[in-house]
Write an enzyme that holds these catalytic residues in place. Structure first.
Site, PDB file in Angstrom:
ATOM      1  N   CYS A  81      18.883 -22.074 -12.111  1.00  0.00           N
ATOM      2  CA  CYS A  81      18.223 -22.181 -10.453  1.00  0.00           C
ATOM      3  C   CYS A  81      19.243 -22.443  -9.557  1.00  0.00           C
ATOM      4  O   CYS A  81      20.087 -21.714  -8.847  1.00  0.00           O
ATOM      5  CB  CYS A  81      17.078 -23.592 -10.564  1.00  0.00           C
ATOM      6  SG  CYS A  81      15.420 -23.993  -9.131  1.00  0.00           S
ATOM      7  N   HIS A 175      13.912 -22.594 -15.210  1.00  0.00           N
ATOM      8  CA  HIS A 175      14.988 -23.314 -16.106  1.00  0.00           C
ATOM      9  C   HIS A 175      14.593 -23.536 -17.420  1.00  0.00           C
ATOM     10  O   HIS A 175      13.310 -24.103 -18.253  1.00  0.00           O
ATOM     11  CB  HIS A 175      14.025 -25.075 -15.826  1.00  0.00           C
ATOM     12  CG  HIS A 175      14.562 -25.299 -14.928  1.00  0.00           C
ATOM     13  ND1 HIS A 175      15.340 -25.630 -13.969  1.00  0.00           N
ATOM     14  CD2 HIS A 175      13.976 -24.520 -13.015  1.00  0.00           C
ATOM     15  CE1 HIS A 175      16.079 -26.220 -13.114  1.00  0.00           C
ATOM     16  NE2 HIS A 175      14.363 -25.101 -11.882  1.00  0.00           N
ATOM     17  N   GLU A 177      15.718 -24.835 -19.902  1.00  0.00           N
ATOM     18  CA  GLU A 177      15.726 -26.599 -20.396  1.00  0.00           C
ATOM     19  C   GLU A 177      14.875 -27.001 -20.806  1.00  0.00           C
ATOM     20  O   GLU A 177      15.054 -28.327 -21.166  1.00  0.00           O
ATOM     21  CB  GLU A 177      17.418 -26.723 -19.925  1.00  0.00           C
ATOM     22  CG  GLU A 177      16.580 -27.719 -18.290  1.00  0.00           C
ATOM     23  CD  GLU A 177      17.360 -26.194 -16.885  1.00  0.00           C
ATOM     24  OE1 GLU A 177      16.701 -24.704 -17.815  1.00  0.00           O
ATOM     25  OE2 GLU A 177      16.330 -26.836 -15.896  1.00  0.00           O
TER      26      GLU A 177
HETATM   27  N1  GLN Z   1      14.635 -26.472  -9.036  1.00  0.00           N
HETATM   28  C1  GLN Z   1      15.645 -25.415  -8.981  1.00  0.00           C
HETATM   29  O1  GLN Z   1      16.796 -26.097  -9.008  1.00  0.00           O
HETATM   30  C2  GLN Z   1      15.383 -26.130  -6.799  1.00  0.00           C
HETATM   31  C3  GLN Z   1      16.481 -25.195  -6.560  1.00  0.00           C
HETATM   32  C4  GLN Z   1      16.556 -25.574  -4.956  1.00  0.00           C
HETATM   33  N2  GLN Z   1      15.503 -24.587  -4.216  1.00  0.00           N
HETATM   34  C5  GLN Z   1      17.895 -25.093  -4.512  1.00  0.00           C
HETATM   35  O2  GLN Z   1      17.577 -24.769  -3.353  1.00  0.00           O
HETATM   36  O3  GLN Z   1      18.816 -25.539  -4.200  1.00  0.00           O
END
Ligand code: GLN
Length: 201
Positions: A81, A175, A177
């Site tokens: 992410c 994610h 994890e």
């Molecule tokens: N769950 C996340 O890691 C979100 C990422 C977040 N929207 C970003 O721009 O970093």
């Protein structure tokens, strides 16, 4: 190779969940905050969180350049992410001043799945992960807008790229994890072991 030592970049984000998942995937996992702590790791996870904050703190802690140097030198890395955003060579819509470590020849779009759909779960079929699809948890998730030649696309969701690999670098929009299913962490620890085995030839 005995259990590889895998660091989790611990500037911001869901560090603890990755430490638990890595230990379950037979790695020795430890948080990494300072440049010196990077020296002893065979691989590194960059967690989810907020990529603008991770970027700012990496600069503040003097980590950005050491991270770039280690990734350039082939350190196996896995970003989830916000971590995927940190591994992108280019962000389509960066916050002003936002930097990345880079390492994967891709352009990413932050918060790409939109407001109505800020968080959701979806079954994701990942190349290289045997068995049932993985339960993908997407939280204000980015997607990969485009990739360069030589990037392996490992998974898509609704026509958008959500998992990629380039050499020793792995990244997912979601994610693993958070689910208790450690197959993606095992895929990464296998990449780390393979690198270690190649180095000792
Ligand atoms: N769950 C996340 O890691 C979100 C990422 C977040 N929207 C970003 O721009 O970093």
């Amino acid at each position: 190779m005995p259990s590889p030592v895998i660091g989790v970049l611990a500037l911001q984000g869901d560090v603890r969940e990755h430490l638990v998942a890595l230990a379950a995937a037979d790695a020795v996992a430890r948080p990494v905050r300072r440049p010196g702590e990077l020296d002893g790791v065979d691989g590194l996870v960059i967690p989810g969180g907020e990529s603008t904050t991770i970027s700012k703190l990496a600069v503040l802690f003097g980590m950005m350049e050491p991270l770039r140097a280690r990734v350039r030198a082939g350190l196996p890395v896995y970003g989830t992410c916000a971590g995927l955003i940190m591994l992108a060579d280019k962000i389509l819509d960066p916050r002003s001043g936002q930097e990345t470590i880079g390492g994967i020849d891709m352009i990413v779009r932050r918060n790409a799945f939109g407001r109505q759909n800020e968080s959701f779960e979806a079954a994701v079929d990942i190349e290289g992960v045997e068995g049932d699809p993985v339960e993908g948890v997407f939280i204000r998730a980015p997607w990969v807008e485009s990739v360069g030649a030589g990037i392996e696309v490992l998974a898509e969701h609704e026509g958008h790229i959500v998992a990629v690999r380039q050499g020793n670098a792995l990244a997912t929009s979601f994610h693993p994890e958070l689910t208790g299913d450690h197959r993606v962490h095992r895929l990464f620890t296998d990449m780390v072991r393979a690198r270690g085995a190649a180095d000792s030839l």
